[in-house]
Scaffold this motif. Structure first.
Motif, PDB file in Angstrom:
ATOM      1  N   LYS A 244       0.830  -1.201   0.000  1.00 16.10           N
ATOM      2  CA  LYS A 244       0.000   0.000   0.000  1.00 16.10           C
ATOM      3  C   LYS A 244       0.868   1.256   0.000  1.00 16.10           C
ATOM      4  O   LYS A 244       0.611   2.218  -0.746  1.00 16.10           O
ATOM      5  CB  LYS A 244      -0.916   0.001   1.235  1.00 16.10           C
TER       6      LYS A 244
ATOM      7  N   GLU B 267      -6.073   0.900  -2.328  1.00 22.20           N
ATOM      8  CA  GLU B 267      -6.235   1.923  -1.286  1.00 22.20           C
ATOM      9  C   GLU B 267      -5.093   2.936  -1.353  1.00 22.20           C
ATOM     10  O   GLU B 267      -5.313   4.148  -1.219  1.00 22.20           O
ATOM     11  CB  GLU B 267      -6.267   1.268   0.100  1.00 22.20           C
TER      12      GLU B 267
ATOM     13  N   GLU C 163      -5.666   5.288  -4.278  1.00 22.11           N
ATOM     14  CA  GLU C 163      -6.736   6.253  -3.993  1.00 22.11           C
ATOM     15  C   GLU C 163      -6.275   7.330  -3.016  1.00 22.11           C
ATOM     16  O   GLU C 163      -6.620   8.506  -3.169  1.00 22.11           O
ATOM     17  CB  GLU C 163      -7.966   5.527  -3.434  1.00 22.11           C
ATOM     18  N   GLU C 164      -5.500   6.925  -2.021  1.00 19.46           N
ATOM     19  CA  GLU C 164      -4.992   7.904  -1.050  1.00 19.46           C
ATOM     20  C   GLU C 164      -4.042   8.891  -1.725  1.00 19.46           C
ATOM     21  O   GLU C 164      -4.033  10.077  -1.413  1.00 19.46           O
ATOM     22  CB  GLU C 164      -4.285   7.190   0.106  1.00 19.46           C
TER      23      GLU C 164
END
Length: 261
Positions: free
Chosen positions: A58, A223, A226-227
């Motif tokens: 991530k 994720e 998107e962050e």
């Protein structure tokens, strides 16, 4: 909250290792028991390791860097292609091209050659070639597409390698090790985890096992992406606000009263 759980991994058959006689002693810390001559993987440790790997993946995705997925075994090919594509990451699911990482410049030349062939097709140059020449070029293009199509957008070395079956893909792992590229790997009981930075102990033969682990990891990557997008929007908005305030200050007339005659 964990991205996977014991029951889900158990149902997917992630706990099934290889025959005891085929084991690699370095995998001992991840083996729960032996049953009918087969090693059983400790899924409690798998849950922890999936979470560790997912968090690291991530962060890499959030930084805007690429993760190269590798799986050339038959049962994992379609899974790796689907999951990597879903998060816009490159993958290799045909034969690993020797020097893919250590001789990256040559690989880029091959990708460029593929692009040049496409350009010839688009600008009408094909019309001046014989049928035999067109057939030869088409075959060459198809071969390049099969081996390198999924890494065509990889303009620089990946930030990490995600490998299904580190024993089968040992050349890829070795190249990554040589360049200091971190390796994430689904590692079965017959494999050596020594050269893998993020070990995920699990069955690397069953497609369901591979799929359930990739689901968790790719969800984390999504994720991170998107962050990154959200942070970029916030940064741009803050910059626009600061610019707007600066312009307004410059346009405002002086508030000091005019001097009397």
């Amino acid at each position: 909250m964990s991205r996977t759980n014991f029951d889900t991994l158990l149902e997917a058959g992630c706990h099934f290792g290889h025959l005891k006689r085929k084991w690699n002693p370095a995998m001992a810390p991840y083996i729960f028991m032996e049953k009918n001559g087969i090693h059983i993987i400790d899924l409690h440790k798998t849950v922890v390791k999936v979470d560790e790997a997912a968090e690291a993946l991530k962060n890499i995705a959030k930084s805007g860097r690429k993760i190269l997925f590798v799986a050339t075994k038959k049962q994992a090919k379609p899974v790796i292609a689907e999951k990597a594509t879903s998060v816009n990451m490159p993958y290799v699911n045909e034969r690993w091209p020797g020097g893919m990482l250590t001789n990256f410049a040559t690989i880029r030349k091959a990708v460029k050659k593929m692009a040049n062939i496409d350009k010839l097709s688009a600008d009408g140059t094909y019309a001046n070639l014989s049928k035999r020449e067109i057939l030869q070029i088409s075959r060459q293009r198809a071969k390049l597409e099969k081996n390198l199509g999924s890494v065509a957008d990889l303009t620089r070395l990946p930030a990490a390698l995600f490998v299904v079956d580190v024993l089968k893909e040992q050349i890829a792992v070795r190249e990554a090790n040589r360049l200091g590229i971190p390796v994430f790997g689904i590692v079965d009981t017959n494999s050596d985890p020594t050269n893998v930075d993020f070990v995920i102990p699990a069955n690397d033969d069953a497609s369901k096992s591979v799929e359930i682990i990739l689901d968790a990891c790719c969800e984390a990557i999504a994720e991170g992406i998107e962050e990154r997008k959200a942070e970029r929007v916030d940064t741009e908005a803050a910059a626009e606000k600061a610019e707007s305030q600066s312009a307004r200050v410059e346009e405002e007339p002086s508030q000091a009263p005019a001097a009397e005659a």
